[in-house]
Write an enzyme that holds these catalytic residues in place. Structure first.
Site, PDB file in Angstrom:
ATOM      1  N   PHE A 136     -57.577   6.037  16.725  1.00 39.12           N
ATOM      2  CA  PHE A 136     -58.648   6.022  15.728  1.00 39.12           C
ATOM      3  C   PHE A 136     -59.248   7.416  15.647  1.00 39.12           C
ATOM      4  O   PHE A 136     -59.648   7.976  16.666  1.00 39.12           O
ATOM      5  CB  PHE A 136     -59.743   5.000  16.061  1.00 39.12           C
ATOM      6  CG  PHE A 136     -60.750   4.896  14.954  1.00 39.12           C
ATOM      7  CD1 PHE A 136     -60.485   4.134  13.828  1.00 39.12           C
ATOM      8  CD2 PHE A 136     -61.945   5.612  14.999  1.00 39.12           C
ATOM      9  CE1 PHE A 136     -61.396   4.086  12.767  1.00 39.12           C
ATOM     10  CE2 PHE A 136     -62.860   5.557  13.951  1.00 39.12           C
ATOM     11  CZ  PHE A 136     -62.574   4.786  12.838  1.00 39.12           C
ATOM     12  N   ASP A 221     -58.944  14.114  20.786  1.00 35.75           N
ATOM     13  CA  ASP A 221     -60.098  13.473  20.147  1.00 35.75           C
ATOM     14  C   ASP A 221     -60.935  12.866  21.264  1.00 35.75           C
ATOM     15  O   ASP A 221     -60.588  11.840  21.838  1.00 35.75           O
ATOM     16  CB  ASP A 221     -59.623  12.389  19.173  1.00 35.75           C
ATOM     17  CG  ASP A 221     -60.789  11.709  18.461  1.00 35.75           C
ATOM     18  OD1 ASP A 221     -61.923  11.798  18.954  1.00 35.75           O
ATOM     19  OD2 ASP A 221     -60.548  11.072  17.414  1.00 35.75           O
ATOM     20  N   LYS A 250     -70.144  10.969  18.829  1.00 37.36           N
ATOM     21  CA  LYS A 250     -70.770   9.803  19.483  1.00 37.36           C
ATOM     22  C   LYS A 250     -71.841  10.135  20.541  1.00 37.36           C
ATOM     23  O   LYS A 250     -73.003  10.268  20.194  1.00 37.36           O
ATOM     24  CB  LYS A 250     -69.694   8.881  20.028  1.00 37.36           C
ATOM     25  CG  LYS A 250     -68.916   8.217  18.878  1.00 37.36           C
ATOM     26  CD  LYS A 250     -68.233   6.936  19.282  1.00 37.36           C
ATOM     27  CE  LYS A 250     -67.822   6.110  18.088  1.00 37.36           C
ATOM     28  NZ  LYS A 250     -66.446   6.297  17.632  1.00 37.36           N
TER      29      LYS A 250
END
Ligand SMILES: *Cc1c(COP(=O)(O)O)cnc(C)c1O
Length: 398
Positions: A136, A221, A250
């Site tokens: 993702f 990532d 995040k």
């Protein structure tokens, strides 16, 4: 009408239904949140790995408050005093000779990684990025294409070109996906949305060697697994390798929106004026928040806490869930924890919520826990007891 009903009704009238929310949450403190009816929950999701030092940590609240009264935004056509301090803090924890580009989200950080790789490859006519199935990387057009899951791509075709996919934890599959136009490999050290799947050491180490052999960039990532969540600052630091660049978002701002591209020496000088930009990236306010998060993680020993409580939580879950044959596996790294079931996990998520515990079903049959890094062993044990009670209450077991 209850307070919740009022919120839901207004939301459904005016907000696009990109999500199907469950609770209406109105207040938080540490690892706990309260809904509009005053019910308390143990928050083992932390806004999906975002509120890394817990809700409303006094240090974060104070840093944002103080900076908001001093200077909020000036544009990157000026220097500000906090952006270089945050960049330094990230570089000191990652690579010598590195540099940082600050932005606002995970998708934007990954776009930055992709642009860095394309710019670096442009001289040799290479632009393709190999990503993993089940990964993702975000919801912008480039990052949803990078995401190796057709469910996020459907309906948005034609997709941008320049991506190829390989199997996670399968070095031969990556080797086979590399072509003449390939410039980089992008990978998560621990797949998050994919179901909390840590990379095997041989895989990440093999990727590093493969990238060196073929003159490719290795990009990580770290949007979900970065900023201390796995017990180290960055997930790749468990593997004894260094990527050429990585993305963050995040947990970086503890809830304040901020993302970052951190590039190692090979790519640190790649972007020159005019190549890339963002209006809101690296505002003094966002940087003050991220600096407070980093200082708190350090001052409170939260990397160690994440590693220690993560183990305690996984042990407690393994013991508590042993009686349930539909539980296949408990796995994770630090405070990224997944419980794999042999069936959809959403009913379990709902049963937990009824009992005051927040977690999230992901990739259908995996229940995901991403508690804040300040979580205590007692809270982890309590959460495991709630998961057990929730499992026992599933229709199949009644
Ligand atoms: C959440 C996530 C993203 C996207 O971040 P946004 O801030 O939602 O754009 C990218 N990569 C990973 C690994 C993520 O978990």
């Amino acid at each position: 009408m209850t307070a919740t009903e009022e919120i839901v009704q207004r939301h459904q009238t005016y907000v696009m239904s990109t999500y199907a929310p469950t609770l209406a949450l109105v207040r938080g403190r540490g690892a706990r949140v309260w809904d509009a009816e005053g019910r308390e929950y143990l928050d083992f999701l932390a806004g999906i790995a975002v509120t890394s030092i817990g809700h409303c940590h006094p240090r974060l609240v104070e840093a944002i408050r103080r900076q908001a009264g001093r200077l909020i935004h000036v544009s990157n056509i000026f220097y500000n005093d906090l952006q270089p301090r945050l960049a330094e803090a990230l570089v000191r924890r990652s690579f010598e000779g590195g540099r940082v580009f600050l932005c606002n989200s995970g998708a934007e950080a990954n776009e930055g990684l992709i642009k860095l790789a394309r710019l670096w490859g442009s001289a040799s006519g290479r632009y393709e990025v190999v990503t993993m199935f089940n990964s993702f990387h975000g919801r912008t057009l480039a990052t949803l294409t990078a995401t190796g899951q057709t469910k996020v791509q459907k309906g948005f075709e034609p997709l941008p070109i320049g991506f190829r996919y390989a199997k996670f934890n399968d070095l031969e599959s990556v080797r086979a996906a590399i072509g003449e136009r390939t410039v980089a490999v992008l990978v998560e050290a621990v797949q998050g949305e994919g179901g909390i799947i840590p990379a095997q050491p041989e895989f990440l180490q093999g990727l590093r060697a493969l990238c060196d052999e073929r003159n490719l960039l290795l990009l990580c990532d770290e949007v979900q697994c970065g900023m201390g969540r796995t017990g180290r600052w960055f997930g790749w630091q468990h593997y004894g390798i260094e990527p050429d660049a990585f993305s963050l978002a995040k947990g970086l701002g503890g809830g304040f929106p901020i993302g970052a591209v951190v590039a190692g020496p090979r790519l640190a000088g790649q972007f020159q004026p005019g190549h890339h930009a963002t209006t809101f990236g690296g505002t003094p306010l966002a940087c003050a928040a991220a600096l407070a998060v980093i200082e708190t993680i350090e001052a409170k020993g939260l990397l160690e806490n994440a590693a220690r409580v993560g183990e305690i939580f996984m042990d407690a879950l393994r013991t508590a869930l042993r009686p349930f044959p539909f539980v296949r596996e408990v796995r994770g790294k630090g405070l990224m924890v997944g419980v794999e079931l042999d069936r959809p996990a959403r009913p379990l998520q709902d049963e937990m919520m009824k009992r005051g515990l927040l977690g999230l079903a992901t990739n259908v049959n995996i229940l995901r826990f991403l508690p804040p890094l300040i979580v205590t062993a007692a809270q982890a044990r309590k959460a495991a007891r709630i998961v057990k009670a929730a499992c026992a209450a599933l229709p199949e077991n009644v």
